[in-house]
Design a protein around this motif. Sequence first.
Motif, short mmCIF file in Angstrom:
data_model
loop_
_atom_site.label_atom_id
_atom_site.label_comp_id
_atom_site.label_asym_id
_atom_site.label_seq_id
_atom_site.Cartn_x
_atom_site.Cartn_y
_atom_site.Cartn_z
N GLY A 51 -17.52 -34.33 -18.40
CA GLY A 51 -17.16 -32.93 -18.67
C GLY A 51 -15.67 -32.69 -18.48
N THR A 52 -15.33 -31.42 -18.36
CA THR A 52 -13.95 -31.02 -18.17
C THR A 52 -13.55 -31.19 -16.71
OG1 THR A 52 -12.42 -29.16 -18.39
CG2 THR A 52 -14.62 -28.65 -17.69
N LYS A 53 -12.27 -31.06 -16.43
CA LYS A 53 -11.80 -31.04 -15.06
C LYS A 53 -11.45 -29.63 -14.62
CE LYS A 53 -12.53 -35.31 -14.34
NZ LYS A 53 -13.74 -35.64 -13.53
N ASP A 54 -11.97 -28.62 -15.31
CA ASP A 54 -11.79 -27.24 -14.87
C ASP A 54 -12.23 -27.12 -13.42
OD1 ASP A 54 -10.95 -26.62 -17.41
OD2 ASP A 54 -12.76 -25.53 -17.99
N SER A 55 -11.46 -26.41 -12.63
CA SER A 55 -11.73 -26.33 -11.19
C SER A 55 -12.95 -25.46 -10.90
CB SER A 55 -10.52 -25.76 -10.47
OG SER A 55 -10.34 -24.39 -10.80
N PHE A 56 -13.51 -25.66 -9.71
CA PHE A 56 -14.57 -24.77 -9.25
C PHE A 56 -14.12 -23.32 -9.31
CE2 PHE A 56 -16.37 -28.43 -6.70
CZ PHE A 56 -17.62 -28.45 -7.32
N GLU A 57 -12.89 -23.08 -8.88
CA GLU A 57 -12.39 -21.70 -8.85
C GLU A 57 -12.36 -21.06 -10.23
OE1 GLU A 57 -11.13 -24.21 -7.18
OE2 GLU A 57 -10.72 -23.60 -5.11
N GLN A 58 -12.07 -21.85 -11.27
CA GLN A 58 -12.08 -21.29 -12.62
C GLN A 58 -13.48 -20.81 -13.00
OE1 GLN A 58 -9.65 -24.85 -14.15
NE2 GLN A 58 -9.32 -23.33 -15.74
N TYR A 59 -14.48 -21.60 -12.68
CA TYR A 59 -15.86 -21.18 -12.93
C TYR A 59 -16.21 -19.94 -12.10
CZ TYR A 59 -17.02 -25.72 -15.16
OH TYR A 59 -17.08 -26.82 -15.99
N ILE A 60 -15.89 -19.99 -10.82
CA ILE A 60 -16.28 -18.90 -9.92
C ILE A 60 -15.60 -17.60 -10.28
CG2 ILE A 60 -16.18 -18.12 -7.52
CD1 ILE A 60 -16.37 -21.17 -6.74
N GLU A 61 -14.31 -17.66 -10.54
CA GLU A 61 -13.58 -16.44 -10.90
C GLU A 61 -14.09 -15.85 -12.20
OE1 GLU A 61 -11.55 -14.84 -9.04
OE2 GLU A 61 -11.00 -16.29 -7.48
N LEU A 105 -16.14 -23.37 -0.46
CA LEU A 105 -16.06 -22.27 -1.42
C LEU A 105 -17.12 -21.21 -1.14
CD1 LEU A 105 -15.32 -24.42 -4.57
CD2 LEU A 105 -13.76 -22.78 -3.51
N GLN A 106 -18.26 -21.61 -0.62
CA GLN A 106 -19.26 -20.62 -0.20
C GLN A 106 -18.68 -19.69 0.85
OE1 GLN A 106 -22.54 -23.22 0.96
NE2 GLN A 106 -23.75 -22.56 -0.80
N ARG A 107 -17.96 -20.27 1.79
CA ARG A 107 -17.35 -19.45 2.84
C ARG A 107 -16.24 -18.56 2.26
NH1 ARG A 107 -18.29 -24.37 5.74
NH2 ARG A 107 -16.21 -25.17 5.28
N LYS A 108 -15.45 -19.11 1.37
CA LYS A 108 -14.33 -18.36 0.80
C LYS A 108 -14.81 -17.16 -0.01
CE LYS A 108 -10.41 -18.91 -2.39
NZ LYS A 108 -9.63 -19.88 -3.22
N TYR A 109 -15.89 -17.33 -0.77
CA TYR A 109 -16.32 -16.28 -1.69
C TYR A 109 -17.59 -15.55 -1.24
CZ TYR A 109 -13.06 -18.10 -5.24
OH TYR A 109 -11.94 -18.47 -5.94
N HIS A 110 -17.95 -15.69 0.03
CA HIS A 110 -19.27 -15.19 0.44
C HIS A 110 -19.42 -13.68 0.27
CE1 HIS A 110 -17.15 -14.16 4.20
NE2 HIS A 110 -18.16 -13.35 4.47
N ASN A 111 -18.33 -12.94 0.26
CA ASN A 111 -18.41 -11.49 0.07
C ASN A 111 -18.41 -11.07 -1.40
OD1 ASN A 111 -18.56 -10.71 2.79
ND2 ASN A 111 -16.33 -10.86 3.03
N GLN A 112 -18.21 -12.04 -2.30
CA GLN A 112 -18.08 -11.70 -3.72
C GLN A 112 -19.22 -12.21 -4.59
OE1 GLN A 112 -13.81 -13.28 -3.34
NE2 GLN A 112 -13.65 -11.91 -5.09
N ILE A 113 -19.76 -13.37 -4.23
CA ILE A 113 -20.77 -13.97 -5.09
C ILE A 113 -21.56 -15.00 -4.29
CG2 ILE A 113 -19.24 -15.81 -5.94
CD1 ILE A 113 -20.56 -15.46 -8.71
#
Length: 263
Positions: free
Chosen positions: A15-25, A73-81
């Motif tokens: 697949g691509t090397k798009d970052s986790f953050e790109q998907y999450i955002e 990333l779960q910890r970083k975004y736990h309030n958003q998704i």
Amino acid sequence: MKRDGHIHSPYCPHGTKDSFEQYIEKAIASGFTDISFTEHAPAPEGFLDPTPERDSFMTIHEFETYVNELKQLQRKYHNQIRIRIGIELDYIEGYEIQTTAFLKKYGHLLDDAILSVHFLKYNGTYTCIDFSDEVFIAFAKQVGSVEAVYQLYYDTIIQSIQADLGMAKPKRIGHPTLIHKFQLAHKETINDDTQVQTVLRLIAKKGYELDVNSAGLSKKYCLESYPPVSYITLAKELQIPLVFGSDAHQASDLHNYYDDIMK
């Protein structure tokens, strides 16, 4: 709740090397509240990937790094998704013991999982059935007919549903009509209604979930979801829990056809 339950990642070798953050955002911006990263699990011990680049699976080391990065990333975004750590696990006939051993060792790390069939066994060798239209057509000649390939695929799907893979076995069946991916390439009309209905009724009997996968809609030789709309309706009638999955292998494909599928 707006959920996408089948997403790949920068750890996908093909697949691509798009970052986790790109998907999450993108998921957050699109109003999604729940996503599952379901990267291809490591191959069962001893299985040789038949694809030319041998790029179907993560390695065990990559898998462990994948899990650890997603925990952060779960910890970083736990309030958003809500971010679920998952895998797409291949059922490979003849490797049930190795697959069960993997799940026993690593299953506790997972929040989600999909059980899929990509590899078909014939005369002691394996073929990646969704690799390319050329591979599919060549395999059909080897097996004897396109119809015979369809039957082998559904037989293997049924084996995957019935297989005892231990307590951590995935309870969601991935893209159960993936065999349709090259239907406009081989140009044969195969009536597989009985097989698809059998698969769905077995999923219902087992109490499993269904991956309602939109990826086929963007495949030029398929142009339909996995499964097609009429079988999504049947699955609802059978009270099978349905989970939308975009099967995105790059951030730009995330949530593709969500509105069409949800209708």
